[in-house]
Design a protein around this motif. Structure first.
Motif, short mmCIF file in Angstrom:
data_model
loop_
_atom_site.label_atom_id
_atom_site.label_comp_id
_atom_site.label_asym_id
_atom_site.label_seq_id
_atom_site.Cartn_x
_atom_site.Cartn_y
_atom_site.Cartn_z
N TYR A 228 0.89 -1.17 0.00
CA TYR A 228 0.00 0.00 0.00
C TYR A 228 0.92 1.21 0.00
CZ TYR A 228 -4.52 2.25 1.33
OH TYR A 228 -5.69 2.97 1.35
N LEU A 254 9.51 3.96 1.37
CA LEU A 254 8.08 4.30 1.38
C LEU A 254 7.29 3.58 2.47
CD1 LEU A 254 7.48 4.45 -2.47
CD2 LEU A 254 7.14 6.33 -0.86
N ASN A 255 7.88 2.60 3.13
CA ASN A 255 7.18 1.88 4.20
C ASN A 255 5.86 1.30 3.70
OD1 ASN A 255 8.43 2.58 7.23
ND2 ASN A 255 9.03 3.96 5.60
N ARG A 260 4.39 -2.60 8.12
CA ARG A 260 4.61 -1.19 8.47
C ARG A 260 3.28 -0.42 8.53
NH1 ARG A 260 7.21 1.15 11.35
NH2 ARG A 260 7.70 3.05 10.20
N LEU A 264 1.93 1.75 11.66
CA LEU A 264 1.59 3.17 11.54
C LEU A 264 0.09 3.41 11.77
CD1 LEU A 264 3.76 3.97 8.38
CD2 LEU A 264 4.09 4.99 10.64
N ILE A 266 -2.36 2.58 9.98
CA ILE A 266 -3.09 2.88 8.74
C ILE A 266 -4.11 1.78 8.48
CG2 ILE A 266 -2.87 3.22 6.23
CD1 ILE A 266 -1.44 5.42 7.80
N PHE A 316 -10.27 7.96 10.48
CA PHE A 316 -9.43 8.67 9.51
C PHE A 316 -8.97 10.02 10.06
CE2 PHE A 316 -11.29 5.42 6.88
CZ PHE A 316 -10.22 5.04 6.10
N MET A 319 -5.52 10.02 11.62
CA MET A 319 -4.36 9.64 10.83
C MET A 319 -3.46 10.84 10.53
SD MET A 319 -5.68 6.65 8.33
CE MET A 319 -6.47 5.20 9.04
N GLY A 320 -2.16 10.61 10.70
CA GLY A 320 -1.18 11.68 10.48
C GLY A 320 -0.29 11.81 11.69
N ARG A 321 0.92 12.27 11.48
CA ARG A 321 1.87 12.50 12.58
C ARG A 321 2.44 13.91 12.45
NH1 ARG A 321 4.32 7.21 14.08
NH2 ARG A 321 2.49 5.85 14.13
N VAL B 86 6.74 16.39 11.20
CA VAL B 86 7.82 15.57 11.76
C VAL B 86 8.27 14.62 10.63
CG1 VAL B 86 7.08 15.75 14.14
CG2 VAL B 86 6.13 13.94 12.72
N LEU B 89 8.92 8.62 9.02
CA LEU B 89 9.50 7.46 8.32
C LEU B 89 11.03 7.58 8.20
CD1 LEU B 89 6.93 7.10 5.36
CD2 LEU B 89 6.75 6.23 7.70
N PHE B 91 12.69 9.59 6.35
CA PHE B 91 12.78 9.55 4.89
C PHE B 91 13.96 10.38 4.43
CE2 PHE B 91 11.59 9.95 0.51
CZ PHE B 91 10.76 8.88 0.25
N SER B 139 1.04 15.34 6.71
CA SER B 139 0.13 15.29 7.87
C SER B 139 -0.31 16.68 8.31
CB SER B 139 0.83 14.59 9.04
OG SER B 139 1.13 13.25 8.70
N GLY B 173 4.89 9.06 3.17
CA GLY B 173 4.33 7.78 2.75
C GLY B 173 2.82 7.69 2.91
N LEU B 174 2.37 6.58 3.49
CA LEU B 174 0.93 6.33 3.65
C LEU B 174 0.25 7.38 4.52
CD1 LEU B 174 0.75 2.46 4.13
CD2 LEU B 174 -0.23 3.80 2.26
N LEU B 175 1.01 7.97 5.45
CA LEU B 175 0.41 8.99 6.31
C LEU B 175 -0.07 10.16 5.46
CD1 LEU B 175 3.12 8.80 9.09
CD2 LEU B 175 0.71 8.23 9.41
N MET B 178 -3.26 9.12 3.42
CA MET B 178 -4.48 9.10 4.24
C MET B 178 -5.07 10.50 4.43
SD MET B 178 -5.22 6.07 4.66
CE MET B 178 -4.25 5.08 3.55
N GLN B 179 -4.27 11.54 4.19
CA GLN B 179 -4.81 12.90 4.30
C GLN B 179 -5.88 13.14 3.23
OE1 GLN B 179 -3.90 14.40 7.13
NE2 GLN B 179 -2.58 12.59 7.32
N LYS B 182 -8.95 11.75 4.83
CA LYS B 182 -9.28 12.58 5.99
C LYS B 182 -9.92 13.91 5.57
CE LYS B 182 -6.29 14.75 9.43
NZ LYS B 182 -5.06 14.55 10.24
#
Lengths: 328, 293
Positions: A228, A254-255, A260, A264, A266, A316, A319-321, B86, B89, B91, B139, B173-175, B178-179, B182
């Protein structure tokens, strides 16, 4: 013949399989002069060796190996799962606006007796199918067909199951002309407030917006070797290193693995695959997927629509950091 | 989803080579429009809201300029300015790219949110700054879009977002991916609250941003000539046999395909926004005359 569908890291297994199949043929043929009593022992030994080799190989898969597995041409596709998991599968065609996109299949079926709507990306197996299904890259009408069937499910209170397997949404001029961006956005927008349970499973490739467009679900699961990603590793490598050949480095950065994605937060769970990958045992893979579907759908069935929608939003929303700095 | 760097069409406004400008003119006093090659005095250029007075090209704005050109004087009040990206990952080079973008733009990340008034109409305003890693949505940008919409719901205000982004930010990445979900979910809540949501697409609005909150407005406006599309030119070339038309993925082309309600000149945007918001919310219904009688 065999080598066409075998990944590099699977070659040693393929050789063993070839030898094993020869031995089995000999054992089955009473008139074969090579058919001696000690062959059964040889076969058992080889099979043990094969299992050990597979376990060792699959314990050390790199993210790029997983990308290759997720794209494996022998991997079961949506229609393969649908055929063995559901009863009374009735496919519904067309978006009622423009066309019927072969890259997304949709329909009604029963899961263990329970009527549901099923939507999934469909890749083709041979050249003709691949063209007809656009290699599983959905066009706007695919997302709009999915939306139509989801609204139908909402109207009759049917849970929705989506199976994700796409490299990306269609990126050609024609897709842009018919509003591919709007179609993806609208699909996510509608899924966010759909008043019925939704379970999504990434069975192969989860390629960015084309995947997420039908994966805004209450439960999102991934098969063990599915991937994914926000961008294909080749594209990422082209940007980062100006070198698409560094795709395995990009895959790591890309994890994109299920493991992963779970770390995370997800996704909500990982569905185990048969040893050696889903393509080695379609029946076992389908059984695992069915069990996971039932297990994840059951707790959602009793929930009221407002509860479902509120929980999906919160899922949802989180989600996010990022960090929030103290006010100066 | 393409990150920064993909949609950097040749800048329309390059600093004029010294030889072409009168020798008496000091550095930074004039620029050359790369679209029409005319020399423009910086003072005139800025007075014209960074639109070329010769050919009408709309140059990209910083978030600060956009806010200044759009809102009623003194009405702007920034929200959520303390959010920072932040590097979840770890990256490659993300840390240093972030640090550089913070330094160049003076912003915490590429999306600025606040409350303001436009033509006397109070609203929540969000503005993307393309200089910050191509306005890419990670994010922080996703969170701020959602907070802008939630702020609109909480204060019962319309929401206006100016988009300028290459898409989702690859480095998260996936984070980042997902936005998209969201922000689309937040747009659905805003719609349920029956509050107006207007998107103004500016150069460039692409990929993961176009395929999420940017395409979910009640009204879609765009600036002339803005690049608006799903995939970058290289990806489109790979996926399509025929050559794209000359105006492919311009605001004008997208409007012809039904994705945009109106293309509005920069100087007319505040008036267009306040007119639309008044029409949608019936703020001046006491003046409605015969229909109210």
């Amino acid at each position: 013949m065999a080598s066409l569908n075998v990944l590099d890291f699977e070659k040693s297994i393929a050789e063993l399989d070839e030898n094993l199949s020869k031995l089995h043929q000999i054992v089955a043929d009473r008139n074969n002069p090579q058919n001696k009593p000690d062959l059964a022992g040889q076969i058992a030994e080889l099979e043990e060796h094969r299992t050990a080799l597979l376990s060792a190989l699959f314990a050390n898969l790199t993210p790029w190996d997983k990308v290759l597995l997720a794209r494996h041409v022998k991997r079961p596709y949506s229609l393969d799962y649908i055929g063995s998991i559901f009863e009374d599968w009735t496919e519904l065609h067309g978006d009622r606006m423009f066309a019927d996109d072969g890259a997304i299949v949709a329909g009604l079926a029963k899961l263990d007796g329970l009527p549901v709507a099923v939507i999934g990306h469909q890749k083709g197996r041979d050249l003709k199918q691949r063209q007809q299904r656009n290699f599983g890259s959905a066009r706007p009408e695919g997302f709009r067909k999915a939306g139509r069937v989801m609204r139908l499910a909402a109207k009759f209170g049917l849970p929705v199951i989506t199976l994700i397997d796409t490299a990306a949404a269609a990126a050609d001029i024609a897709a842009d002309e018919r509003g591919i961006s709007e179609a993806i956005a609208r699909s996510m927008f509608e899924m966010a407030t759909l008043p019925v349970p939704i379970v999504s499973i990434i069975i192969g490739e989860g390629g960015s917006g084309g995947a997420l467009g039908i994966a805004v679900a209450d439960r999102v699961l991934m098969l063990e070797h599915a991937v994914y990603s926000v961008i294909p590793p080749e594209g990422c490598a082209a940007i980062l290193w100006r070198d698409p050949d560094r795709k395995s480095d990009a895959a790591a950065a890309l994890n994109l693995t299920a493991q992963r994605a779970l770390e995370l937060s997800i996704i909500d769970g990982i569905i185990p695959e048969p040893l050696g990958g889903a393509h080695r045992d379609w029946a076992e893979s389908a059984e695992s997927v069915k069990a996971a579907l039932l297990q994840n759908l059951r707790p959602l069935i009793g929930l009221s629509a407002p509860t479902l929608v509120a929980q999906r939003y919160e899922k949802f929303r989180r989600m996010g950091r990022f960090t929030e700095m103290e006010a100066a | 989803m393409p990150p920064d760097g993909w949609f950097r069409r040749k800048s329309k406004f390059a600093p004029a080579p010294a030889a072409q400008i009168d020798a008496q003119v000091p550095d930074g006093v004039a620029i050359k429009c790369a679209q029409c090659s005319e020399i423009i005095f910086t003072k005139d250029f800025e007075k014209n809201l960074k639109v070329c007075p010769h050919c009408g090209s709309h140059h990209r704005l910083t978030a600060e300029e956009r806010i200044a050109y759009t809102v009623d004087e003194g009405s702007w009040s920034e929200l959520f300015a303390n959010l920072r990206s932040v590097d979840p990952l770890h990256f490659k080079e993300y840390d240093s790219k972030l640090a550089k973008s913070v330094q160049v733009t003076g912003l915490g990340d590429g999306f600025v949110v606040g409350t303001a008034a436009v033509g006397g109409v109070p609203l929540v305003l969000g503005v993307s700054d393309f200089r910050f890693m191509g306005g890419s949505m990670g994010s922080v940008a996703g969170e701020k879009v959602v907070r802008a919409m939630e702020e609109g719901i909480a204060r019962h205000l319309p929401v206006v977002l100016f988009t300028a982004s290459g898409g989702a930010r690859m480095q998260e990445g996936l984070l980042s991916l997902m936005q998209m979900a969201k922000t689309a979910a937040a747009a659905a809540r805003l719609a349920e609250a029956k509050l107006p949501y207007i998107v103004v697409m500016t150069d460039a609005t692409m990929a993961g941003v176009l395929a999420s909150y940017a395409s979910l407005g009640d009204i879609h406006l765009a600036e002339p000539g803005a690049l608006i599309g799903f995939a970058g030119a290289r990806v489109v070339a790979q996926a399509t046999v025929q050559k794209p038309p000359e105006d492919y993925q311009t605001a004008e082309w997208q409007m012809g395909r039904g994705q945009i309600d109106s293309i509005v000149l920069r100087r007319d945007l505040p008036q267009a926004l306040s007119t639309l918001l008044v029409l949608l919310t019936g703020r001046t219904s006491e003046n409605a005359g015969g229909l109210n009688g």
